[in-house]
Design an enzyme around this catalytic site. Sequence first.
Site, PDB file in Angstrom:
ATOM      1  N   ALA A  76       0.841  -1.200   0.000  1.00  0.00           N
ATOM      2  CA  ALA A  76       0.000   0.000   0.000  1.00  0.00           C
ATOM      3  C   ALA A  76       0.873   1.246   0.000  1.00  0.00           C
ATOM      4  CB  ALA A  76      -0.919  -0.002   1.222  1.00  0.00           C
ATOM      5  N   ASP A  77       0.290   2.335  -0.446  1.00  0.00           N
ATOM      6  CA  ASP A  77       0.945   3.629  -0.374  1.00  0.00           C
ATOM      7  C   ASP A  77      -0.138   4.684  -0.176  1.00  0.00           C
ATOM      8  OD1 ASP A  77       3.588   5.079  -0.696  1.00  0.00           O
ATOM      9  OD2 ASP A  77       2.291   6.210  -2.056  1.00  0.00           O
ATOM     10  N   THR A  78       0.169   5.685   0.636  1.00  0.00           N
ATOM     11  CA  THR A  78      -0.787   6.746   0.949  1.00  0.00           C
ATOM     12  C   THR A  78      -0.162   8.101   0.670  1.00  0.00           C
ATOM     13  OG1 THR A  78      -1.772   5.383   2.694  1.00  0.00           O
ATOM     14  CG2 THR A  78      -2.203   7.753   2.795  1.00  0.00           C
TER      15      THR A  78
END
Length: 193
Positions: A76-78
């Site tokens: 994931a990346d935010t």
Amino acid sequence: MLDNLKKYKVILASNSPRRKELLAGLGVEYEIRTLPDVDESYPDTLKGADIPLYIAKEKADAYHSMLRSDELMITADTIVWLDGRVLGKPRDREEAMQMLRDMSGRTHEVFTGVCITTTEWQRSFTAQTEVRFSELSEEEIAYYVDKYQPMDKAGAYGVQEWIGFIGVEYISGSYYNIMGLPVQKLYRELQKV
């Protein structure tokens, strides 16, 4: 719940303590696997939600060669998105303070890209949350940056910390997405596995 995952060993490819906590909250047994220096750059033609989705897929690709046939990996990346630009992890105190000044009294968006990968297939999705901050004073900004050290957080803040308590007026979308993992959406995707 999620008994369908029992055929897999679930891997969370993340150093984020918040993602670890959120995935554990789903009742999923998993192990952590991290690589040093995974490239998080992206083409400058990408905008908004496309950026963390691209990076989540790049992270998955970096781990793919070490993935076994009985493993399911989550990457994931935010990002925080304001005025058509990314507010990433701040480099120093001054940049953290400036990011919070920029968001003060305004609405920004938080986008998370998530990639679920096995040796056979890959699924990915994004989540979007709008966050409105009240007007923050210089003293409040300095207090938060000095006391909570938000250098490891996109946009220089953790919604679950003091700044979220005193500064967040309004949220539209997933609260947990702001923390770095849209667990409700992830749960629904994992049900389909």
